[in-house]
Design a protein around this motif. Structure first.
Motif, mmCIF file in Angstrom:
data_model
loop_
_atom_site.group_PDB
_atom_site.id
_atom_site.type_symbol
_atom_site.label_atom_id
_atom_site.label_comp_id
_atom_site.label_asym_id
_atom_site.label_seq_id
_atom_site.Cartn_x
_atom_site.Cartn_y
_atom_site.Cartn_z
ATOM 1 N N ASP A 89 0.833 -1.207 0.000
ATOM 2 C CA ASP A 89 0.000 0.000 0.000
ATOM 3 C C ASP A 89 0.863 1.252 0.000
ATOM 4 N N GLY A 90 1.892 1.277 0.842
ATOM 5 C CA GLY A 90 2.777 2.436 0.895
ATOM 6 C C GLY A 90 3.540 2.638 -0.397
ATOM 7 N N PHE A 91 4.007 1.544 -0.999
ATOM 8 C CA PHE A 91 4.752 1.604 -2.252
ATOM 9 C C PHE A 91 3.862 2.126 -3.372
ATOM 10 N N ALA A 92 2.704 1.493 -3.551
ATOM 11 C CA ALA A 92 1.800 1.871 -4.646
ATOM 12 C C ALA A 92 1.208 3.254 -4.429
ATOM 13 N N GLY A 93 1.028 3.657 -3.178
ATOM 14 C CA GLY A 93 0.445 4.944 -2.873
ATOM 15 C C GLY A 93 1.298 6.127 -3.323
ATOM 16 N N LEU A 94 2.549 5.875 -3.662
ATOM 17 C CA LEU A 94 3.433 6.934 -4.130
ATOM 18 C C LEU A 94 3.343 7.155 -5.635
ATOM 19 N N PHE A 95 2.575 6.312 -6.337
ATOM 20 C CA PHE A 95 2.447 6.408 -7.790
ATOM 21 C C PHE A 95 1.161 7.115 -8.181
ATOM 22 N N ALA A 96 1.232 7.884 -9.249
ATOM 23 C CA ALA A 96 0.035 8.485 -9.839
ATOM 24 C C ALA A 96 -0.786 7.375 -10.503
ATOM 25 N N ASP A 97 -2.026 7.704 -10.821
ATOM 26 C CA ASP A 97 -2.885 6.709 -11.463
ATOM 27 C C ASP A 97 -2.314 6.215 -12.783
ATOM 28 N N ASP A 98 -1.491 7.037 -13.446
ATOM 29 C CA ASP A 98 -0.880 6.592 -14.694
ATOM 30 C C ASP A 98 0.591 6.221 -14.517
ATOM 31 N N GLY A 99 1.023 6.025 -13.266
ATOM 32 C CA GLY A 99 2.403 5.612 -12.999
ATOM 33 C C GLY A 99 2.651 4.180 -13.441
ATOM 34 N N THR A 100 3.885 3.861 -13.743
ATOM 35 C CA THR A 100 4.250 2.533 -14.243
ATOM 36 C C THR A 100 5.525 2.059 -13.561
ATOM 37 N N ILE A 101 5.570 0.759 -13.238
ATOM 38 C CA ILE A 101 6.812 0.144 -12.788
ATOM 39 C C ILE A 101 7.144 -1.009 -13.736
ATOM 40 N N ILE A 102 8.421 -1.259 -13.871
ATOM 41 C CA ILE A 102 8.907 -2.393 -14.663
ATOM 42 C C ILE A 102 9.718 -3.258 -13.723
ATOM 43 N N GLY A 103 9.301 -4.509 -13.564
ATOM 44 C CA GLY A 103 9.976 -5.437 -12.662
ATOM 45 C C GLY A 103 11.295 -5.919 -13.232
ATOM 46 N N PHE A 104 12.088 -6.538 -12.363
ATOM 47 C CA PHE A 104 13.383 -7.061 -12.799
ATOM 48 C C PHE A 104 13.230 -8.087 -13.910
ATOM 49 N N ASP A 105 12.054 -8.719 -13.982
ATOM 50 C CA ASP A 105 11.792 -9.717 -15.007
ATOM 51 C C ASP A 105 11.177 -9.119 -16.274
ATOM 52 N N GLY A 106 11.039 -7.796 -16.298
ATOM 53 C CA GLY A 106 10.468 -7.120 -17.457
ATOM 54 C C GLY A 106 8.961 -6.960 -17.412
ATOM 55 N N SER A 107 8.318 -7.480 -16.362
ATOM 56 C CA SER A 107 6.864 -7.323 -16.262
ATOM 57 C C SER A 107 6.523 -5.855 -16.002
ATOM 58 N N VAL A 108 5.392 -5.425 -16.555
ATOM 59 C CA VAL A 108 4.978 -4.026 -16.459
ATOM 60 C C VAL A 108 3.635 -3.949 -15.749
ATOM 61 N N GLN A 109 3.547 -3.057 -14.767
ATOM 62 C CA GLN A 109 2.281 -2.768 -14.105
ATOM 63 C C GLN A 109 2.069 -1.266 -14.180
ATOM 64 N N SER A 110 0.859 -0.876 -14.588
ATOM 65 C CA SER A 110 0.521 0.541 -14.698
ATOM 66 C C SER A 110 -0.671 0.855 -13.818
ATOM 67 N N GLY A 111 -0.586 1.964 -13.113
ATOM 68 C CA GLY A 111 -1.645 2.396 -12.211
ATOM 69 C C GLY A 111 -1.385 1.934 -10.796
ATOM 70 N N ALA A 112 -1.710 2.802 -9.839
ATOM 71 C CA ALA A 112 -1.442 2.499 -8.436
ATOM 72 C C ALA A 112 -2.105 1.201 -7.980
ATOM 73 N N ALA A 113 -3.341 0.948 -8.400
ATOM 74 C CA ALA A 113 -4.050 -0.265 -7.967
ATOM 75 C C ALA A 113 -3.363 -1.530 -8.493
ATOM 76 N N ARG A 114 -2.969 -1.525 -9.755
ATOM 77 C CA ARG A 114 -2.285 -2.693 -10.322
ATOM 78 C C ARG A 114 -0.913 -2.888 -9.692
ATOM 79 N N ILE A 115 -0.222 -1.784 -9.416
ATOM 80 C CA ILE A 115 1.085 -1.879 -8.762
ATOM 81 C C ILE A 115 0.911 -2.509 -7.379
ATOM 82 N N ARG A 116 -0.072 -2.035 -6.619
ATOM 83 C CA ARG A 116 -0.346 -2.607 -5.292
ATOM 84 C C ARG A 116 -0.705 -4.083 -5.396
#
Length: 100
Positions: A27-54
């Motif tokens: 929750d704390g990690f994802a809460g720092l992202f905007a709704d259109d924020g994106t993370i890319i995992g070490f394995d190349g997986s992509v999650q966009s949006g705070a809810a998907r990141i969480r």
């Protein structure tokens, strides 16, 4: 916002991001992202949006002993909140050292 204030804000945000990771708080990690924020995992997986990141981080933090991270922000550019940083994992059994 002045360049100095923007630099401090980006460094603070990155520090809070690593703190949330090290506390294994999805929750704390994802809460720092905007709704259109994106993370890319070490394995190349992509999650966009705070809810998907969480939703993606929650089982990782719950089921795996993730390494703690320490980092140094090397550069902050005034025209974008993008950092060039050095980040290194510490094994779960050790206490992370702070780098300046």
């Amino acid at each position: 916002m002045t360049t100095q204030h923007a630099d401090a804000a980006v460094r603070d945000l990155y520090s809070r991001l690593l703190d949330a990771w090290n506390r294994r708080s999805a929750d704390g990690f994802a809460g720092l992202f905007a709704d259109d924020g994106t993370i890319i995992g070490f394995d190349g997986s992509v999650q966009s949006g705070a809810a998907r990141i969480r939703d993606h981080r929650s089982p990782v933090f719950a089921d795996h002993p993730t390494a703690a991270y320490v980092a140094t922000v090397r550069e902050v550019r005034p025209w974008a909140a993008r950092t060039r940083s050095c980040c290194a994992p510490s094994p779960p059994c050790s206490r992370p050292a702070r780098r300046n």
